[in-house]
Design a protein around this motif. Structure first.
Motif, short mmCIF file in Angstrom:
data_model
loop_
_atom_site.label_atom_id
_atom_site.label_comp_id
_atom_site.label_asym_id
_atom_site.label_seq_id
_atom_site.Cartn_x
_atom_site.Cartn_y
_atom_site.Cartn_z
N ASP A 289 0.83 -1.21 0.00
CA ASP A 289 0.00 0.00 0.00
C ASP A 289 0.86 1.26 0.00
OD1 ASP A 289 -2.24 -1.58 0.01
OD2 ASP A 289 -2.60 -1.40 2.17
N TYR A 338 -3.89 -3.71 -6.31
CA TYR A 338 -3.27 -2.39 -6.45
C TYR A 338 -3.72 -1.67 -7.72
CZ TYR A 338 0.37 -3.11 -10.06
OH TYR A 338 1.05 -3.28 -11.24
N ALA A 340 -6.68 -1.04 -8.48
CA ALA A 340 -7.79 -0.17 -8.09
C ALA A 340 -7.28 1.21 -7.69
CB ALA A 340 -8.59 -0.81 -6.95
N GLU A 341 -6.16 1.25 -6.97
CA GLU A 341 -5.61 2.52 -6.51
C GLU A 341 -5.16 3.39 -7.68
OE1 GLU A 341 -4.60 5.23 -3.44
OE2 GLU A 341 -5.84 3.42 -3.48
N GLY A 373 -10.87 -1.98 -3.19
CA GLY A 373 -9.41 -2.00 -3.22
C GLY A 373 -8.85 -3.33 -2.78
N THR A 374 -7.82 -3.27 -1.95
CA THR A 374 -7.15 -4.50 -1.52
C THR A 374 -7.96 -5.28 -0.49
OG1 THR A 374 -5.91 -3.23 0.14
CG2 THR A 374 -4.86 -3.59 -2.01
#
Length: 405
Positions: A289, A338, A340-341, A373-374
């Motif tokens: 992250d 990751y 998604a970020e 996300g994660t």
């Protein structure tokens, strides 16, 4: 989602109890409404509701007015009556989440670790310790473990996880011994499969029939939810999209092929493109992250090398997703992990690649970044953990069954 782990066949009465409990997931209902929804007589429903109440799984929810007749007594799910445990193993962390029957998170905790260095047995010690810290006084009705790799879900065995360096890891047996739970209460699944479930029940995929979830991490994986169930394939290994060839003249992949998606879209590959060795982007102490957040910040600032790396990632994902869409024809592709970020820079390149393909998928197939996300695999794991009770409500004893002899 109806997948609920390894359960023995249930009796007709248990099946009816389960049908009522699942119906109450949607909100309070009267006995008359339950009878109509479940195809049972009102008398049968009354007896079954009494049993569910004795198990603490349902409770009175007041009266339903309206019409000229007598008000009806409503019944609702007692969400706090039981819990499910979701556990996650990743290359750089362990995580645990407890949810109640309503899907509400009761407690959660994450612990950073070099999992490959710990090895299988010490990792299971750490995971069991983490589980006990979040369970507090509760005993889960089910446990689902998310792992990165090829999983034989029927046997609850992780066959191969290259990032962890584990082979034929009997996760369910190892955890059952450490937690004092029956082994049949523990299921193990691939993190991308569980991410797909998480999106289907709590994310952007709610109400979508055919959903493909693309998971970005150290490796790249995929999971397909079709008609409410995970599509696993003949040996349970469906969704391994990380080894789709996206650049025939590219780098050699550890799998032995050339130009696999993982050589372009695995996090370490992207970070190598974005920064030189010794740069903070490569500091494992930041975790996934932290490094992705730093990469995102650089792209926002217009750092040319970071922008170029993310742009190349978008093209590679577009080529791979186009192949997936050609083969599976999903309604929705979700960019998870990751990816998604970095969604604001990845979604459009993927959409453009889809539109440029001969079959012209746009706008039939949507592409969206994961809102979870994660956390999506843990949300999916938590759902499947509690689903075990919705398949067999007798897993929770009645007050009479609990009483000492």
């Amino acid at each position: 989602m109806t997948e609920s782990g390894r359960l023995d066949p249930v009796s007709p009465r248990t099946a009816n109890l389960a049908a009522l409990l699942r119906a109450l997931r949607e909100g309070p209902l009267s006995r008359t409404q339950l009878a109509a929804r479940c195809g049972l007589t009102k008398a049968a429903v009354s007896g079954l509701i009494t049993e569910l109440s004795e198990r603490g799984l349902v409770r009175s929810a007041g009266l339903q007015g309206g019409g000229n007749g007598r008000p009806s007594q409503l019944v609702e799910l007692n969400g706090a009556s039981a819990c499910g445990l979701a556990l996650s193993v990743e290359a750089d962390r362990f995580a645990a989440v407890v949810t109640n029957l309503d899907g509400r998170v009761v407690s959660e905790r994450t612990e950073t670790a070099d999992v490959a260095a710990l090895g299988l047995h010490r990792s299971m010690d750490e995971l069991a310790f983490l589980a006990r810290t979040v369970l507090l006084d509760g005993r889960p009705v089910g446990v689902t473990v998310s792992v990165p790799g090829l999983v034989d879900s029927a046997a609850a065995v992780l066959r191969f996880a290259p990032t962890l360096r584990w082979r034929d890891a009997e996760i369910a047996d190892l955890l059952a011994a450490r937690l004092g739970l029956p082994v049949e209460a523990i299921t193990v699944d691939n993190e991308a499969n569980l991410g797909a479930v998480g999106e289907a029940v709590a994310g952007v995929g709610k109400g979508v029939r055919e959903l493909f979830y693309l998971s970005g991490g150290t490796g790249v994986g995929g999971g397909l939810v079709s008609g409410g169930a995970i599509l696993r394939g003949a040996r349970g290994f469906a969704g391994e999209v990380g080894h789709i060839t996206v650049d025939p003249s590219g780098e050699q992949c550890p799998c032995g092929r050339v130009g696999c998606l993982e050589t372009k879209a695995g996090l370490n590959a992207v970070l190598r493109g974005a920064a030189s060795p010794g740069d903070p982007l490569h500091d494992p102490a930041l975790g996934v992250d932290g490094r992705v957040g730093l990469l995102k910040h650089r792209v926002q600032r217009g750092d040319q090398r970071a922008v170029a790396a993310v742009s190349e990632l978008g093209v590679a994902l577009g080529i791979a997703v186009s192949t997936v869409v050609d083969v599976l024809d999903p309604d929705l592709v979700v960019l998870g992990g990751y990816f998604a970020e970095l969604g604001e820079w990845l979604v459009e390149p993927v959409r453009r690649e889809l539109s440029a393909r001969p079959l012209g998928h746009e706008p039939a197939c949507r592409v969206e970044p994961s809102p979870l996300g994660t956390t999506a695999p843990l949300r999916g794991a938590a759902h499947l953990a509690t689903e075990r009770l919705f398949a067999d409500p007798t897993l929770v004893p009645t007050t009479a069954e609990e009483a000492p002899a």
